[in-house]
Design an enzyme around this catalytic site. Structure first.
Site, mmCIF file in Angstrom:
data_model
loop_
_atom_site.group_PDB
_atom_site.id
_atom_site.type_symbol
_atom_site.label_atom_id
_atom_site.label_comp_id
_atom_site.label_asym_id
_atom_site.label_seq_id
_atom_site.Cartn_x
_atom_site.Cartn_y
_atom_site.Cartn_z
ATOM 1 N N LEU A 60 0.893 -1.188 0.101
ATOM 2 C CA LEU A 60 -0.045 -0.041 -0.171
ATOM 3 C C LEU A 60 0.950 1.427 -0.148
ATOM 4 O O LEU A 60 0.372 2.456 -0.090
ATOM 5 C CB LEU A 60 -1.006 -0.003 1.184
ATOM 6 C CG LEU A 60 -1.974 -1.235 1.208
ATOM 7 C CD1 LEU A 60 -2.831 -1.016 2.321
ATOM 8 C CD2 LEU A 60 -3.088 -1.272 -0.113
ATOM 9 N N ASP A 151 9.598 -8.599 3.034
ATOM 10 C CA ASP A 151 9.535 -8.720 1.440
ATOM 11 C C ASP A 151 10.164 -7.539 0.571
ATOM 12 O O ASP A 151 9.930 -6.155 1.179
ATOM 13 C CB ASP A 151 8.131 -8.866 1.513
ATOM 14 C CG ASP A 151 7.767 -9.022 -0.124
ATOM 15 O OD1 ASP A 151 8.059 -9.924 -0.818
ATOM 16 O OD2 ASP A 151 7.054 -8.351 -0.937
ATOM 17 N N HIS A 231 5.371 -15.248 -2.823
ATOM 18 C CA HIS A 231 5.382 -15.582 -4.121
ATOM 19 C C HIS A 231 6.405 -16.475 -4.706
ATOM 20 O O HIS A 231 7.216 -16.139 -5.382
ATOM 21 C CB HIS A 231 5.849 -14.216 -4.689
ATOM 22 C CG HIS A 231 6.883 -13.400 -3.931
ATOM 23 N ND1 HIS A 231 8.201 -13.816 -3.829
ATOM 24 C CD2 HIS A 231 6.864 -12.105 -3.292
ATOM 25 C CE1 HIS A 231 9.018 -12.984 -3.168
ATOM 26 N NE2 HIS A 231 8.221 -11.944 -3.133
ATOM 27 N N ASN A 277 9.818 -9.105 -9.247
ATOM 28 C CA ASN A 277 10.574 -9.933 -8.197
ATOM 29 C C ASN A 277 9.685 -10.847 -7.658
ATOM 30 O O ASN A 277 8.874 -10.108 -7.006
ATOM 31 C CB ASN A 277 11.403 -8.833 -7.421
ATOM 32 C CG ASN A 277 12.321 -9.613 -6.524
ATOM 33 O OD1 ASN A 277 12.176 -10.945 -6.309
ATOM 34 N ND2 ASN A 277 12.992 -8.922 -5.750
ATOM 35 N N ASP A 304 0.684 -9.805 -4.458
ATOM 36 C CA ASP A 304 2.014 -8.960 -4.423
ATOM 37 C C ASP A 304 1.867 -7.568 -5.280
ATOM 38 O O ASP A 304 2.629 -7.137 -6.000
ATOM 39 C CB ASP A 304 3.114 -9.882 -4.921
ATOM 40 C CG ASP A 304 4.474 -9.176 -4.963
ATOM 41 O OD1 ASP A 304 4.424 -8.224 -4.059
ATOM 42 O OD2 ASP A 304 5.439 -9.556 -5.371
#
Length: 434
Positions: A60, A151, A231, A277, A304
Site C-alpha cells: 500500500l 519482503d 510469491h 521480483n 503482491d
C-alpha cells in the site's frame, strides 16, 4: 448505520441459487424465498457469491511513498477486486518495524473503510537483515501483528532467520520469507534461461529461490515454527514445499496471479511492465505452480500488488522498478488460469483466496463460510462477463498492470464488508442496485 440487504438468487461457491439476507453486519439468513421489510434488494441471478477475498501480500506504500499508492487508493482497488481484507507489507518509509508505524497503517485503513487493513511487520530493523525488529512489541500493539516479512529483501542470514522463527512461536506468528539468495541474483534482470541469453540480460536463476526455501523449511522444522513462502515461482520450489509438507513441516506458500499466467517470453519486447521480483518464469514453471495450487501444495493466491509511479516504469529496462499491480485483476486471472481450465472449482477458489489466507494471517472475521451467523463479508462475481483491462480506469494509483489490453473473464459486481457495499457496479462505495 445499520443496513439490511437481501441478495436474491446468488450461487454460493458456484452451487445452487439461494437468497442471502445481510443485517447488522452479519449474514442473518440463507435460503429460498427470504424477505425483509425495508431491505435493499439485489438481483444476483447468475452471480457467484464467495467469501470476501483476503490478500496476504499487498503493497500500500503509505507512509512515505504516497506518489505510488495510498491506503485509501489501494483499499479502493481492493474492494473493486472483491477483497474485504488486505495485509499491508512492511517496506514503507519509515519501515513498519515498530509498534508505532504498524498502528499508523492500521488507523489509515480504518479511516479509509474500504477493506480491513492488517499490517505486516518487518522481520529486521529497516529491512537491513542485521538485527531483529520489535516483533513482540508489534504483536502486542493495537495492530496485533501476526505476519512478519522483509519482503523485497530476503532474510539471508540463517542465524537471524532461525531466531525470528523461534521468536514468533511465543505469539503464534509466522515469518513470510522473500526467497532470494542475494549473491546469486546480483544485477539479475529476468529469469535465467534461453530468453535471457538471447536478450543479453543477466539471469535470475531458479536455484536462488529454491535454495532459500530449502534452507528455511529445514529451519522451520528444526525449531517447530511456522514459515510462509512469499510469491513462489518455480517448479523446483513447488517440489520443495510439497516434500516439506509431506514431512510435516509447518510451511505454507503463495503464488501470484501473474506467475499463474505470464512467462518470460513477454520480456522479449523489453517492456518494463513485465519486470517483477521474482521474475516471470518459463511455461513449465507456470504449469507447475498451477498444479501446485490445484493440489494444495500452494495454499494461497496473493497479489503482491506493487504499484509504482509512472516514471519508475516508463524508462529503460535496467533502470525500471520491479513490480506489478494486481488487486483489481486477481480474481479474473484466477478464473482464466484455474477455473476455466478445470483446475479449480469455485469452492477451492474461496479456499485459496479467502479461507487459507485468513487462517495463515490469523485474521478473525474473514474467510468464513457463507452461512447464517457469519460476518457479512462477501463478493458477488459475474463469471460470464468479459472485460478489457485498462490501467487508466483502475482505482489504484499504479498504472503498471501486466494485463493491460487483455480480455479477462469474470467481473466483480459487488463487495460487502460487514454488510456494507464497498464496491458495486464496478464503482467503489456505490449502490448495489435494486
Amino acid at each position: 448505520m445499520s443496513t439490511t440487504t437481501l441478495i436474491r438468487q446468488a450461487r454460493p461457491l458456484g452451487g445452487e441459487p439461494t437468497d442471502l439476507l445481510l443485517r447488522d453486519g452479519e449474514i442473518a439468513a440463507v435460503g429460498q424465498g427470504l424477505s425483509a421489510e425495508g431491505a435493499e434488494v439485489v438481483d444476483a441471478a447468475g452471480l457467484i457469491a464467495l467469501p470476501g477475498l483476503v490478500d496476504l501480500h499487498t503493497h500500500l506504500r503509505e507512509p512515505g511513498r504516497e506518489d505510488a499508492e495510498t491506503v485509501e487508493s489501494g483499499t479502493r482497488a481492493a474492494a473493486l477486486g472483491g477483497y474485504t481484507a488486505v495485509f499491508a507489507m512492511a517496506n514503507t518509509f519509515p519501515v513498519a518495524d515498530t509498534a508505532g508505524v504498524v498502528e499508523q497503517v492500521q488507523r489509515l485503513g480504518e479511516a479509509a473503510g474500504h477493506a480491513d487493513v492488517r499490517p505486516v511487520g518487518a522481520v529486521t530493523v529497516g529491512l537491513r537483515g542485521e538485527q531483529l525488529a520489535e516483533l513482540g512489541a508489534m504483536a502486542d500493539s493495537a495492530a496485533g501483528v501476526r505476519v512478519f516479512s522483509d519482503d523485497g529483501h530476503c532474510v539471508s542470514d540463517a542465524v537471524l532467520m532461525r531466531r525470528a522463527l523461534e521468536y514468533v512461536k511465543a505469539f503464534d506468528g509466522v515469518i513470510a520469507q522473500h526467497a532470494q539468495e542475494p549473491r546469486l541474483t546480483e544485477g539479475a534482470q529476468m529469469n535465467e534461461g534461453t530468453v535471457s541469453a538471447v536478450l543479453g540480460l543477466r539471469g535470475w536463476p531458479s536455484v536462488a529461490e529454491e535454495a532459500v526455501i530449502a534452507r528455511d523449511v529445514l529451519l522451520a522444522d528444526h525449531v517447530g515454527s511456522r514459515l510462509h513462502v512469499c510469491h513462489l515461482s518455480t517448479a523446483g520450489s513447488v517440489e520443495i514445499v510439497r516434500w516439506a509438507k509431506q514431512r510435516g513441516v509447518q510451511v505454507t506458500a503463495e503464488v501470484t496471479p501473474h506467475h499463474l499466467l505470464l512467462t518470460d517470453e513477454l520480456v522479449r519486447g523489453y517492456d518494463p511492465v513485465y519486470k517483477v521480483n521474482p521474475p516471470l518464469r518459463t511455461q513449465a514453471d507456470v504449469e507447475a505452480v498451477r498444479e501446485g495450487l490445484a493440489d494444495g501444495t500452494i495454499d494461497v493466491v496473493a497479489t503482491d500488488h506493487a504499484p509504482h509511479p509512472v516514471e519508475a516504469k516508463d524508462c529503460e529496462w535496467a533502470a525500471a522498478a520491479m513490480g506489478m499491480t494486481g488487486l483489481e485483476t486477481a480474481l479474473s486471472v484466477v478464473q482464466h488460469a484455474m477455473v476455466d481450465t478445470g483446475l479449480l472449482d469455485w469452492a477451492q477458489v474461496a479456499d485459496r483466496m479467502s479461507t487459507a489466507p485468513a487462517r495463515i494471517g490469523r485474521l478473525d472475521g474473514h474467510g468464513r463460510p457463507l452461512v447464517a451467523g457469519s460476518p457479512a463479508n462477501l463478493v458477488l462475481l459475474d463469471p460470464a462477463a468479459r472485460w478489457e483491462v485498462d490501467p487508466a480506469a483502475m482505482a489504484t494509483a499504479g498504472r503498471n498492470s501486466p494485463f493491460r489490453g487483455m480480455q479477462l473473464p469474470g467481473r466483480v459486481v459487488a463487495t460487502y464488508l460487514r454488510g456494507r457495499a464497498t464496491a458495486s457496479g464496478s464503482r467503489p462505495g456505490g449502490s448495489a442496485g435494486a
